[in-house]
Design a protein around this motif. Sequence first.
Motif, PDB file in Angstrom:
ATOM      1  N   VAL A 549     -32.811  67.129 102.602  1.00  0.00           N
ATOM      2  CA  VAL A 549     -32.022  66.860 103.559  1.00  0.00           C
ATOM      3  C   VAL A 549     -30.619  67.218 103.349  1.00  0.00           C
ATOM      4  O   VAL A 549     -30.043  67.090 102.138  1.00  0.00           O
ATOM      5  CB  VAL A 549     -31.951  65.376 103.807  1.00  0.00           C
ATOM      6  N   TYR A 550     -30.075  67.913 104.271  1.00  0.00           N
ATOM      7  CA  TYR A 550     -28.697  68.322 104.014  1.00  0.00           C
ATOM      8  C   TYR A 550     -27.774  67.610 105.155  1.00  0.00           C
ATOM      9  O   TYR A 550     -28.200  67.131 106.143  1.00  0.00           O
ATOM     10  CB  TYR A 550     -28.420  69.869 104.177  1.00  0.00           C
ATOM     11  N   GLU A 551     -26.440  67.536 104.647  1.00  0.00           N
ATOM     12  CA  GLU A 551     -25.332  67.113 105.614  1.00  0.00           C
ATOM     13  C   GLU A 551     -24.012  67.814 105.483  1.00  0.00           C
ATOM     14  O   GLU A 551     -23.551  67.962 104.465  1.00  0.00           O
ATOM     15  CB  GLU A 551     -25.136  65.430 105.023  1.00  0.00           C
ATOM     16  N   ILE A 552     -23.746  68.459 106.654  1.00  0.00           N
ATOM     17  CA  ILE A 552     -22.604  69.190 106.759  1.00  0.00           C
ATOM     18  C   ILE A 552     -21.377  68.355 106.642  1.00  0.00           C
ATOM     19  O   ILE A 552     -21.418  67.499 107.374  1.00  0.00           O
ATOM     20  CB  ILE A 552     -22.486  70.287 107.887  1.00  0.00           C
ATOM     21  N   GLN A 553     -20.384  68.807 106.082  1.00  0.00           N
ATOM     22  CA  GLN A 553     -19.019  68.181 105.940  1.00  0.00           C
ATOM     23  C   GLN A 553     -18.409  68.630 107.078  1.00  0.00           C
ATOM     24  O   GLN A 553     -18.290  69.596 107.510  1.00  0.00           O
ATOM     25  CB  GLN A 553     -18.177  68.313 104.905  1.00  0.00           C
ATOM     26  N   LEU A 554     -17.638  67.613 107.867  1.00  0.00           N
ATOM     27  CA  LEU A 554     -16.947  67.805 109.052  1.00  0.00           C
ATOM     28  C   LEU A 554     -15.737  68.997 108.978  1.00  0.00           C
ATOM     29  O   LEU A 554     -15.001  68.998 107.967  1.00  0.00           O
ATOM     30  CB  LEU A 554     -15.974  66.637 109.391  1.00  0.00           C
ATOM     31  N   GLY A 555     -15.856  69.918 109.839  1.00  0.00           N
ATOM     32  CA  GLY A 555     -14.891  70.860 109.850  1.00  0.00           C
ATOM     33  C   GLY A 555     -15.165  71.991 108.832  1.00  0.00           C
ATOM     34  O   GLY A 555     -14.093  72.811 108.402  1.00  0.00           O
ATOM     35  N   THR A 556     -16.176  72.092 108.302  1.00  0.00           N
ATOM     36  CA  THR A 556     -16.352  73.177 107.048  1.00  0.00           C
ATOM     37  C   THR A 556     -17.726  73.598 106.998  1.00  0.00           C
ATOM     38  O   THR A 556     -18.551  73.046 107.832  1.00  0.00           O
ATOM     39  CB  THR A 556     -15.817  72.561 105.799  1.00  0.00           C
ATOM     40  N   ARG A 557     -17.877  74.735 106.174  1.00  0.00           N
ATOM     41  CA  ARG A 557     -19.587  75.032 105.883  1.00  0.00           C
ATOM     42  C   ARG A 557     -20.119  74.246 104.542  1.00  0.00           C
ATOM     43  O   ARG A 557     -21.115  74.612 104.080  1.00  0.00           O
ATOM     44  CB  ARG A 557     -19.548  76.385 105.730  1.00  0.00           C
ATOM     45  N   ARG A 558     -19.322  73.579 103.905  1.00  0.00           N
ATOM     46  CA  ARG A 558     -19.592  72.790 102.912  1.00  0.00           C
ATOM     47  C   ARG A 558     -20.915  71.694 103.040  1.00  0.00           C
ATOM     48  O   ARG A 558     -20.799  71.213 104.227  1.00  0.00           O
ATOM     49  CB  ARG A 558     -18.844  72.126 101.819  1.00  0.00           C
ATOM     50  N   CYS A 559     -21.980  71.491 102.197  1.00  0.00           N
ATOM     51  CA  CYS A 559     -22.700  70.467 102.662  1.00  0.00           C
ATOM     52  C   CYS A 559     -23.113  69.796 101.297  1.00  0.00           C
ATOM     53  O   CYS A 559     -22.988  70.228 100.134  1.00  0.00           O
ATOM     54  CB  CYS A 559     -23.907  71.072 103.359  1.00  0.00           C
ATOM     55  N   PHE A 560     -23.535  68.256 101.572  1.00  0.00           N
ATOM     56  CA  PHE A 560     -24.240  67.886 100.413  1.00  0.00           C
ATOM     57  C   PHE A 560     -25.812  67.794 100.623  1.00  0.00           C
ATOM     58  O   PHE A 560     -26.229  68.039 101.723  1.00  0.00           O
ATOM     59  CB  PHE A 560     -23.995  66.396 100.639  1.00  0.00           C
ATOM     60  N   PHE A 576     -23.015  79.767 107.866  1.00  0.00           N
ATOM     61  CA  PHE A 576     -22.201  79.873 108.976  1.00  0.00           C
ATOM     62  C   PHE A 576     -22.027  78.423 109.269  1.00  0.00           C
ATOM     63  O   PHE A 576     -22.612  77.499 108.427  1.00  0.00           O
ATOM     64  CB  PHE A 576     -23.454  80.392 110.084  1.00  0.00           C
ATOM     65  N   LYS A 577     -21.373  77.969 110.513  1.00  0.00           N
ATOM     66  CA  LYS A 577     -21.006  76.498 110.676  1.00  0.00           C
ATOM     67  C   LYS A 577     -22.145  75.727 111.523  1.00  0.00           C
ATOM     68  O   LYS A 577     -22.527  76.704 112.320  1.00  0.00           O
ATOM     69  CB  LYS A 577     -19.638  76.759 111.397  1.00  0.00           C
ATOM     70  N   ASP A 578     -22.425  74.863 111.019  1.00  0.00           N
ATOM     71  CA  ASP A 578     -23.368  74.278 111.801  1.00  0.00           C
ATOM     72  C   ASP A 578     -22.622  73.199 113.043  1.00  0.00           C
ATOM     73  O   ASP A 578     -21.676  72.857 112.893  1.00  0.00           O
ATOM     74  CB  ASP A 578     -24.030  73.029 110.951  1.00  0.00           C
ATOM     75  N   GLY A 579     -23.501  73.088 114.084  1.00  0.00           N
ATOM     76  CA  GLY A 579     -22.863  72.615 115.325  1.00  0.00           C
ATOM     77  C   GLY A 579     -22.733  71.039 115.372  1.00  0.00           C
ATOM     78  O   GLY A 579     -22.173  70.480 116.082  1.00  0.00           O
ATOM     79  N   GLU A 580     -23.574  70.434 114.275  1.00  0.00           N
ATOM     80  CA  GLU A 580     -23.507  69.070 114.230  1.00  0.00           C
ATOM     81  C   GLU A 580     -23.407  68.552 112.764  1.00  0.00           C
ATOM     82  O   GLU A 580     -24.139  68.029 111.895  1.00  0.00           O
ATOM     83  CB  GLU A 580     -24.962  68.497 114.622  1.00  0.00           C
ATOM     84  N   PRO A 581     -21.831  68.461 112.397  1.00  0.00           N
ATOM     85  CA  PRO A 581     -21.450  68.057 111.327  1.00  0.00           C
ATOM     86  C   PRO A 581     -21.722  66.459 110.809  1.00  0.00           C
ATOM     87  O   PRO A 581     -21.872  65.808 111.967  1.00  0.00           O
ATOM     88  CB  PRO A 581     -20.061  68.242 111.176  1.00  0.00           C
ATOM     89  N   ARG A 582     -22.034  66.143 109.857  1.00  0.00           N
ATOM     90  CA  ARG A 582     -22.271  64.659 109.489  1.00  0.00           C
ATOM     91  C   ARG A 582     -23.773  64.439 109.863  1.00  0.00           C
ATOM     92  O   ARG A 582     -24.270  63.112 109.431  1.00  0.00           O
ATOM     93  CB  ARG A 582     -21.380  63.776 110.035  1.00  0.00           C
ATOM     94  N   ALA A 583     -24.477  64.981 110.636  1.00  0.00           N
ATOM     95  CA  ALA A 583     -25.787  64.728 110.900  1.00  0.00           C
ATOM     96  C   ALA A 583     -26.862  65.222 109.703  1.00  0.00           C
ATOM     97  O   ALA A 583     -26.516  66.432 109.244  1.00  0.00           O
ATOM     98  CB  ALA A 583     -26.162  65.439 112.160  1.00  0.00           C
ATOM     99  N   ARG A 584     -27.849  64.392 109.279  1.00  0.00           N
ATOM    100  CA  ARG A 584     -28.882  64.722 108.088  1.00  0.00           C
ATOM    101  C   ARG A 584     -29.899  65.324 108.810  1.00  0.00           C
ATOM    102  O   ARG A 584     -30.217  64.884 109.826  1.00  0.00           O
ATOM    103  CB  ARG A 584     -28.916  63.539 107.493  1.00  0.00           C
ATOM    104  N   LYS A 585     -30.085  66.747 108.319  1.00  0.00           N
ATOM    105  CA  LYS A 585     -31.364  67.352 108.983  1.00  0.00           C
ATOM    106  C   LYS A 585     -32.248  67.729 107.739  1.00  0.00           C
ATOM    107  O   LYS A 585     -31.624  67.995 106.498  1.00  0.00           O
ATOM    108  CB  LYS A 585     -30.809  68.434 109.740  1.00  0.00           C
ATOM    109  N   GLU A 586     -33.535  67.707 108.014  1.00  0.00           N
ATOM    110  CA  GLU A 586     -34.426  68.279 107.058  1.00  0.00           C
ATOM    111  C   GLU A 586     -34.257  69.849 106.622  1.00  0.00           C
ATOM    112  O   GLU A 586     -33.955  70.590 107.564  1.00  0.00           O
ATOM    113  CB  GLU A 586     -35.869  67.937 107.387  1.00  0.00           C
ATOM    114  N   CYS A 587     -34.564  70.179 105.552  1.00  0.00           N
ATOM    115  CA  CYS A 587     -34.661  71.385 105.014  1.00  0.00           C
ATOM    116  C   CYS A 587     -35.522  71.805 104.046  1.00  0.00           C
ATOM    117  O   CYS A 587     -35.966  70.802 103.421  1.00  0.00           O
ATOM    118  CB  CYS A 587     -33.190  71.952 104.897  1.00  0.00           C
TER     119      CYS A 587
END
Length: 657
Positions: A549-560, A576-587
């Motif tokens: 599961v990944y989580e994009i940090q707000l305003g950036t392309r970094r993720c946890f 690339f930039k994800d449209g929904e930062p802070r939302a956890r998504k499966e990967c």
Amino acid sequence: MSLSFLSDALGFCMGFCIVLGVLILSAVLLPLIPFLIIIGYFKPDYETAIIKGYKRPVIGLSLCSRCKDLKYRLSNGKIRHHDYYETLEQSGSRGCWLCKTICDQLLLLKQHRDSPHVMENPGDLKVPRLLMWFARHTETKEGYLDHLKENGYGQYIHSNNPRPLHYGLSSNASFTIATDWIETCNKKHRCYQGQDASLPTRVIDLSQEEPHLLVSNGFRAPYVTLTKIPLESLPQLYRDAVIITRRLNIKYLWIDSLCIIQDSNDDWSKESASMGEVYRFAFLTICALDSQDCHQGILIQRAPSDTQPMREDGTFIPLNTLQRRRQDVIMKSALCQRAWVLQERLLSPRILYYSAAEMLWECLSCTARESSTSVAPFQPTSYEYQSNQCRTMKTQLILPLDENPSYPISPPSDWYLIVTEYTLCCLTKASDKLPALSGLASIFKRNTSYKYLAGLWEEDFAGGLLWFAPIGQGQRNEERSIQPYRGPSWSWVSSDLRIQYKTFPFQKDTYAAADIKLFSSSIEYVGQNPMGEIASARITVQAYFQKLVYEIQLGTRRCFVYNDEGKRCGSGIFDFKDGEPRARKECGGLWVMQRRIWGLEYFDQDHPLPPTYLLYFLIVERVSDAVVENCWRRIGLGWAIPQEMGFGTQQLDIVLA
């Protein structure tokens, strides 16, 4: 008593006296030898000692702590010195001999910048040599020594006077300088590679009054090339290129916009495949650095100014030209921002650059500039993310192979460097992403015997996957861009951002065996060029795979990245930039390679102790509309400690599109 007896006695006495004198002198001097050695050991010439890196004390010379660190350096790396010129000056006033010497010499250079100081004898070069050494081996926050780190700068300041320039680049004097550079290269270097090469398919024949297009049919002759400029009509730029070629006594000129049929995809695809050889075998390549378009000419008039008064012979002394580093003039020019120009520059053995200020020369052996009589030979340099700093790389691409070459001649890190610099440049058409690099790719294949895979190489497949787009791309659009299609997601070709590699520079002993294996590849090309534009590409790999599961940090392309237990196990950077930062998504996580690390290179609050290996993995998402099963798409690159990835890892066959 006979005369002979007296002569023998006198000879004996003289010999006895000499031997006795030698014995007495030895008895006196022998005890002094250790003392003299000690004096020589502890009190060498300081400038020579520090330049040669003697690791021994010097009596009678006071040094600050920064200079002591520099003097007793354990390696050839750069030492952090006084960050600001003011602190350097203060250290010198407090008694540090080296700081005071550097301050004095910097002041001397400032005073003589407009009219360089001429050394009277070689001994006068002692302190400037120390200054240049000091600048190359230190780093400062303010960067007050950075202008000294260009190899040619010190040679200019302490050698010949600047060369007077004529206001017109079309003057006989300017062409004489260019001709001298070429003749010197012909006689003393082995840069020119086209002695036995055929002309390109089509060239412009300049042997008659009116230039005309000629189909060469394999005819052999020297030719000149012009770097790529978009064609709008028969412009001034091309007219000037004709004049230059004729003045250099060359009959044939190659300009891609004229010698390749522009509205024929087949001809363009065929000719672009051999473009690398066109530049590699050229007698000379002309680069119009400051031409914004094809209507801006090369042979311009240099504008006079009050600070550059004309002399009686119609020339002027350039006051500010040499303050600009040669590489800055080239790399920051309008021309070198074009992606097509990179392969033209890297594959041309000899280049004549025309800027608004002056001409510059570059061959495989040296560089020179019109405003100075100095010639700077190329020196080996360490790898950096700039091709102009890696002369060995360019030489290996251009020179012919040995009869029994030992592959690879060009290491994979050379390709990483090429891609990194290429992605800094701009393309007008997104579909040119691979064609504009196909010449370099062809030569790199020659040097490695590797198989090309849409911007990667099969024999370096795992290392080639570890590309990423660094944070901070300026004005570039970081949103996802799928159309028009440029290449598969697993290749850097799919991104419009600046690219770097986790494996650059590559050190074999720091990487474990790859965790991913390539089974098969399927690539469909648009035209005839196997290094050019592609319509589709996918590969099948075997690798360790696990759900994440990944989580994009707000305003950036970094993720946890989180494992199947919901525990944060790593970090990553999206392509690339994800449209929904802070939302956890499966990967998914696709293991690629592990790198051995030491010290605190990987350190945060959750990992106070350094691990043994750091795992790099592709962050992938499932392709819902794929025509094949188990098809995934790369969306980023992640890294973690393998032990933190949790359970659920399994080895699978995966299709990447």
